[in-house]
Design an enzyme around this catalytic site. Sequence first.
Site, mmCIF file in Angstrom:
data_model
loop_
_atom_site.group_PDB
_atom_site.id
_atom_site.type_symbol
_atom_site.label_atom_id
_atom_site.label_comp_id
_atom_site.label_asym_id
_atom_site.label_seq_id
_atom_site.Cartn_x
_atom_site.Cartn_y
_atom_site.Cartn_z
ATOM 1 N N TYR A 36 0.987 -1.267 -0.117
ATOM 2 C CA TYR A 36 0.076 0.151 0.017
ATOM 3 C C TYR A 36 0.927 1.549 -0.103
ATOM 4 O O TYR A 36 1.045 1.966 1.039
ATOM 5 C CB TYR A 36 -0.847 -0.029 1.218
ATOM 6 C CG TYR A 36 -1.719 -0.973 1.207
ATOM 7 C CD1 TYR A 36 -2.656 -1.426 0.469
ATOM 8 C CD2 TYR A 36 -1.764 -1.994 2.434
ATOM 9 C CE1 TYR A 36 -3.569 -2.823 0.558
ATOM 10 C CE2 TYR A 36 -2.508 -2.915 2.751
ATOM 11 C CZ TYR A 36 -3.483 -3.403 1.884
ATOM 12 O OH TYR A 36 -4.362 -4.420 2.027
ATOM 13 N N ASP A 177 -13.333 -5.035 2.047
ATOM 14 C CA ASP A 177 -13.603 -5.226 0.654
ATOM 15 C C ASP A 177 -14.060 -6.769 0.463
ATOM 16 O O ASP A 177 -14.806 -6.764 -0.447
ATOM 17 C CB ASP A 177 -11.919 -5.196 -0.044
ATOM 18 C CG ASP A 177 -11.439 -3.813 0.247
ATOM 19 O OD1 ASP A 177 -11.950 -2.848 0.928
ATOM 20 O OD2 ASP A 177 -10.449 -3.581 -0.526
ATOM 21 N N GLU A 402 -1.735 -5.841 9.876
ATOM 22 C CA GLU A 402 -2.999 -5.500 9.349
ATOM 23 C C GLU A 402 -4.274 -6.077 9.996
ATOM 24 O O GLU A 402 -5.269 -5.577 10.190
ATOM 25 C CB GLU A 402 -2.926 -5.974 7.852
ATOM 26 C CG GLU A 402 -4.002 -5.034 6.870
ATOM 27 C CD GLU A 402 -3.822 -5.563 5.399
ATOM 28 O OE1 GLU A 402 -2.703 -6.216 4.915
ATOM 29 O OE2 GLU A 402 -4.606 -5.167 4.665
HETATM 30 C C1 2M8 Z 1 -7.691 -2.589 1.518
HETATM 31 O O1 2M8 Z 1 -8.259 -1.967 0.583
HETATM 32 C C2 2M8 Z 1 -7.532 -1.988 -0.768
HETATM 33 C C3 2M8 Z 1 -8.470 -1.289 -1.786
HETATM 34 O O2 2M8 Z 1 -8.988 -0.129 -1.482
HETATM 35 C C4 2M8 Z 1 -6.964 -3.205 -1.231
HETATM 36 O O3 2M8 Z 1 -7.313 -4.390 -0.753
HETATM 37 O O4 2M8 Z 1 -6.060 -3.129 -2.027
HETATM 38 C C5 2M8 Z 1 -8.926 -2.420 2.879
HETATM 39 O O5 2M8 Z 1 -8.646 -3.264 3.918
HETATM 40 C C6 2M8 Z 1 -9.248 -1.052 3.056
HETATM 41 O O6 2M8 Z 1 -10.022 -1.137 4.073
HETATM 42 C C7 2M8 Z 1 -8.050 -0.349 3.404
HETATM 43 O O7 2M8 Z 1 -8.326 0.994 3.422
HETATM 44 C C8 2M8 Z 1 -6.994 -0.551 2.030
HETATM 45 C C9 2M8 Z 1 -5.415 0.098 2.642
HETATM 46 O O8 2M8 Z 1 -5.286 -0.204 3.837
HETATM 47 O O9 2M8 Z 1 -6.574 -1.844 2.008
#
Ligand code: 2M8
Length: 434
Positions: A36, A177, A402
């Site tokens: 992320y 998600d 996470e």
């Molecule tokens: C997850 O969501 C993203 C897409 O937005 C992903 O799966 O790539 C979820 O856990 C979401 O709640 C969170 O905001 C994001 C970033 O931590 O990851």
Amino acid sequence: MESRAAVDDAALGREAWAVLDANWTGSATVPAPGLYPHQWNWDSTFVAIGLARRDTRRAGTELLSLMAGQWGNGMVPHIVFQPVRAEVYFPGPSVWRSREHRSAPHGVGTSGLTQPPLQALALWRIWRHAADRDTAAALVRRLYPMLVAQHDYLATVRDLGGAGLAAIVHPWESGMDDSPVWDAPLEALPVTGAPYRRAGGSCGEGRPGGHHDPFVTLALRYRDSGYDPAYLRDEHPFAVEDPMFNGIWLASCQALAELAPVAGADAGPHRAAVERIRAGLLERLWADGLFRVRDLRGGGLSQVCTVGCFGPLLDRELPADRVAELVGVLESARFMGAAGYPVPSCEIRAQQFDRSRYWRGPSWVNTNWLLRRAAAVHDLAGLARILGASTLRLVRQAGFRECFDPFDGSGRGSRDFSWSAALTLDLLADTVEE
Ligand code: 2M8
């Protein structure tokens, strides 16, 4: 499982700061290194909440950098992309093409979806806890009009059911998600295109394979409509009223009502919004002792119960009988009663429950924090203390992961996860007042 039971509060706090500093870009905090690498909407806002008692300026910077991605129509995007390594994450800016849209900011790339509107609640916490009142008041005056625009967008473009609630148009907008509540609406979609795999990252474990094709298809359909509100209303195949999204929105409206006088504005419209959203939640989403997800494209109310069903508990004026029923379910063997480490993201007895799959069973620090706040606003100090203490036990033992296995507390997904670290700082302050 990993055990770090010897970590004391002071060391845990230092470790939390180290994670936040490592994930800090200079103006925002990315959720985790690796998978992320951009700024996410509710992740950043949870970081601001965690910093509210500790560093007013940095908490404010976090919110302001997120709001720099706000679209002209008021929508606050679920991702604000960092230019560096922009395409490392899929779908990146080249998929969303926000800069081609007249309403999107041109200096920065964003996604075209939103996430739960937690920002006003975060601002209220910053305001409430700030030692430097002038800095906090200036922040409130700056952010207030942006938050009003965000709420207006939800009340107009997203009231797809016509009854005062905001609809989400993609599971990513819920933040949960892969929750089983999206299974039925997703299965009803036509499946086209090739499956995709995410690039790298430690969170591959526990992630579903099958869902990601409809996830991308939905995003591309909305993009190809030109992010058109009329398309959302008349054609988009996924439209759902989610109790957590709307519960957070209601709590943010209550926060805006309290912040309005600081900004020299009238609190009346925010109070009216609170009443409207509460009525919508009670009339449209309450069934059999819980709030449920409503599928506006024909699927009715979801049968499966998840941690999202407790979102309306964030409403401090929710009628006492509903509070009691919800808390009864939360504390029962369906959720906390049978979990060593609350709160599982899906009820344990559901056939879809999976202790290791992302949002289908694991416990999360952010939802624990939200439910702890909900307990505090309803004067349920015992429940609030249990939620705070078990969350601290999770991160003390397994680190700032996470998410966590709800039975043995082992960590899942990314390490050094920002909201787990930031909310730990808030929990370490160890008060249940609200
Ligand atoms: C997850 O969501 C993203 C897409 O937005 C992903 O799966 O790539 C979820 O856990 C979401 O709640 C969170 O905001 C994001 C970033 O931590 O990851």
